[in-house]
Design a protein around this motif. Structure first.
Motif, PDB file in Angstrom:
ATOM      1  N   ASN A 187     -31.935 -20.197 -31.776  1.00  0.00           N
ATOM      2  CA  ASN A 187     -32.392 -20.306 -30.387  1.00  0.00           C
ATOM      3  C   ASN A 187     -31.268 -20.657 -29.409  1.00  0.00           C
ATOM      4  O   ASN A 187     -31.535 -20.952 -28.251  1.00  0.00           O
ATOM      5  CB  ASN A 187     -33.522 -21.333 -30.275  1.00  0.00           C
ATOM      6  N   ASN A 188     -30.025 -20.644 -29.845  1.00  0.00           N
ATOM      7  CA  ASN A 188     -28.917 -20.945 -28.941  1.00  0.00           C
ATOM      8  C   ASN A 188     -28.763 -19.861 -27.878  1.00  0.00           C
ATOM      9  O   ASN A 188     -28.801 -18.670 -28.189  1.00  0.00           O
ATOM     10  CB  ASN A 188     -27.603 -21.068 -29.714  1.00  0.00           C
ATOM     11  N   SER A 189     -28.579 -20.298 -26.640  1.00  0.00           N
ATOM     12  CA  SER A 189     -28.435 -19.349 -25.531  1.00  0.00           C
ATOM     13  C   SER A 189     -27.147 -18.553 -25.646  1.00  0.00           C
ATOM     14  O   SER A 189     -26.084 -19.101 -25.963  1.00  0.00           O
ATOM     15  CB  SER A 189     -28.445 -20.095 -24.194  1.00  0.00           C
ATOM     16  N   TYR A 190     -27.232 -17.256 -25.413  1.00  0.00           N
ATOM     17  CA  TYR A 190     -26.096 -16.346 -25.297  1.00  0.00           C
ATOM     18  C   TYR A 190     -25.232 -16.282 -26.563  1.00  0.00           C
ATOM     19  O   TYR A 190     -24.061 -15.915 -26.507  1.00  0.00           O
ATOM     20  CB  TYR A 190     -25.207 -16.729 -24.107  1.00  0.00           C
ATOM     21  N   SER A 191     -25.792 -16.649 -27.705  1.00  0.00           N
ATOM     22  CA  SER A 191     -25.044 -16.664 -28.973  1.00  0.00           C
ATOM     23  C   SER A 191     -23.798 -17.545 -28.882  1.00  0.00           C
ATOM     24  O   SER A 191     -22.729 -17.205 -29.395  1.00  0.00           O
ATOM     25  CB  SER A 191     -24.656 -15.244 -29.393  1.00  0.00           C
ATOM     26  N   LEU A 192     -23.939 -18.685 -28.232  1.00  0.00           N
ATOM     27  CA  LEU A 192     -22.850 -19.662 -28.108  1.00  0.00           C
ATOM     28  C   LEU A 192     -23.264 -20.972 -28.769  1.00  0.00           C
ATOM     29  O   LEU A 192     -24.424 -21.393 -28.639  1.00  0.00           O
ATOM     30  CB  LEU A 192     -22.539 -19.932 -26.637  1.00  0.00           C
ATOM     31  N   CYS A 193     -22.339 -21.604 -29.466  1.00  0.00           N
ATOM     32  CA  CYS A 193     -22.607 -22.954 -29.944  1.00  0.00           C
ATOM     33  C   CYS A 193     -22.592 -23.898 -28.744  1.00  0.00           C
ATOM     34  O   CYS A 193     -22.096 -23.549 -27.669  1.00  0.00           O
ATOM     35  CB  CYS A 193     -21.568 -23.381 -30.983  1.00  0.00           C
ATOM     36  N   LYS A 194     -23.113 -25.094 -28.924  1.00  0.00           N
ATOM     37  CA  LYS A 194     -23.222 -26.020 -27.789  1.00  0.00           C
ATOM     38  C   LYS A 194     -21.863 -26.406 -27.236  1.00  0.00           C
ATOM     39  O   LYS A 194     -21.686 -26.525 -26.014  1.00  0.00           O
ATOM     40  CB  LYS A 194     -24.012 -27.256 -28.211  1.00  0.00           C
ATOM     41  N   ASP A 195     -20.874 -26.585 -28.121  1.00  0.00           N
ATOM     42  CA  ASP A 195     -19.537 -26.964 -27.649  1.00  0.00           C
ATOM     43  C   ASP A 195     -18.935 -25.871 -26.768  1.00  0.00           C
ATOM     44  O   ASP A 195     -18.391 -26.144 -25.695  1.00  0.00           O
ATOM     45  CB  ASP A 195     -18.610 -27.242 -28.837  1.00  0.00           C
ATOM     46  N   CYS A 196     -19.043 -24.619 -27.215  1.00  0.00           N
ATOM     47  CA  CYS A 196     -18.478 -23.513 -26.447  1.00  0.00           C
ATOM     48  C   CYS A 196     -19.268 -23.261 -25.166  1.00  0.00           C
ATOM     49  O   CYS A 196     -18.692 -22.892 -24.136  1.00  0.00           O
ATOM     50  CB  CYS A 196     -18.432 -22.250 -27.296  1.00  0.00           C
ATOM     51  N   PHE A 197     -20.579 -23.453 -25.241  1.00  0.00           N
ATOM     52  CA  PHE A 197     -21.410 -23.284 -24.044  1.00  0.00           C
ATOM     53  C   PHE A 197     -20.940 -24.217 -22.931  1.00  0.00           C
ATOM     54  O   PHE A 197     -20.796 -23.796 -21.776  1.00  0.00           O
ATOM     55  CB  PHE A 197     -22.874 -23.564 -24.388  1.00  0.00           C
ATOM     56  N   TYR A 198     -20.678 -25.465 -23.274  1.00  0.00           N
ATOM     57  CA  TYR A 198     -20.285 -26.435 -22.251  1.00  0.00           C
ATOM     58  C   TYR A 198     -18.827 -26.296 -21.830  1.00  0.00           C
ATOM     59  O   TYR A 198     -18.405 -26.896 -20.840  1.00  0.00           O
ATOM     60  CB  TYR A 198     -20.571 -27.849 -22.735  1.00  0.00           C
ATOM     61  N   LYS A 199     -18.064 -25.502 -22.567  1.00  0.00           N
ATOM     62  CA  LYS A 199     -16.682 -25.225 -22.159  1.00  0.00           C
ATOM     63  C   LYS A 199     -16.614 -24.191 -21.041  1.00  0.00           C
ATOM     64  O   LYS A 199     -15.637 -24.128 -20.301  1.00  0.00           O
ATOM     65  CB  LYS A 199     -15.865 -24.727 -23.357  1.00  0.00           C
TER      66      LYS A 199
END
Length: 238
Positions: free
Chosen positions: A26-38
């Motif tokens: 269910n991660n948005s845009y196929s990004l892990c949370k660390d990369c999403f917030y980067k």
């Protein structure tokens, strides 16, 4: 069929598209949370060019757009250009990782909904036929097709690039305008765009010269409003 085959080979939301670490489905845009917030998502952009506005700006329009005469109604960009975004775009354009077009289209669609932008047709920025043969695909058309799947708006691939210009990334705005003057034409299927609102799709907004030249052609053929959506843009340096 090709799209379904690619989805089978590269199933979404298994690995982060940036760091390649496993992620939850269910991660948005196929990004892990660390990369999403980067990623630096643009929440406060210029109402004309879409470049990010800092606290330095006291208006909703950047200083560049106060003196610039863009033909399009408004441009939007999703994220600020940095090393991570360079990696994604480079992988899509030159690394044959065409599945990334879907993730970029997802982000674009959410940006359009957030800004309340509606339109009738999607217009991809074209490649010249020589560059298209060499690369094998047009990344803007791939993104446009994925965006069409998400929002059900038709893609009109009607813009033709008649000259194979050099790469524009190192040219000034004045040099870009000179290089791009009169190199775009439209095919015979322009009747659909009469009095319609159009969305031009590209990967990066730098000076806006390319999409501005395309906007001129579309407006001269009877289009109503022209919006632009790109995945990334930098800070205003022009």
């Amino acid at each position: 069929m090709i799209s379904d085959f690619i989805d089978y080979i590269y199933p979404r939301n298994i690995k982060c598209i940036l760091c390649k670490n496993p992620i939850a489905k269910n991660n948005s845009y196929s990004l892990c949370k660390d990369c999403f917030y980067k990623l630096n998502f643009i929440n406060n952009g210029c109402l004309i060019c879409g470049k990010p506005l800092t606290d330095f700006y006291k208006k909703n329009i950047c200083s560049n757009c106060e003196t610039n005469e863009y033909i399009f109604t408004r441009a939007l960009s999703c994220v600020e250009y940095d090393d991570n975004i360079h990696k994604l775009i480079y992988s899509l354009k030159y690394g044959a990782k065409t599945y990334l077009a879907y993730n970029i289209a997802e982000i674009m669609n959410d940006k359009l909904k957030y800004e309340g932008i509606d339109f009738d047709y999607i217009i991809p920025v074209p490649l010249h036929k020589k560059r298209l043969r060499k690369r094998g695909y047009n990344q803007s058309l791939l993104i446009s097709k994925q965006l069409s799947k998400i929002n059900k708006k038709e893609v009109l691939d009607i813009v033709i690039r008649n000259k194979n210009t050099q790469f524009l990334s190192k040219l000034s705005k004045k040099e870009r305008i000179k290089k791009l003057k009169n190199i775009f034409t439209l095919d015979e299927n322009t009747n659909k765009i009469y009095k319609k609102d159009l969305l031009i799709v590209d990967d990066i907004f730098t000076t806006g010269t390319t999409v501005n030249e395309i906007s001129k052609k579309l407006l001269n053929s009877g289009a109503n409003r022209i919006y632009v959506i790109t995945f990334a843009t930098g800070k205003n340096i022009y």
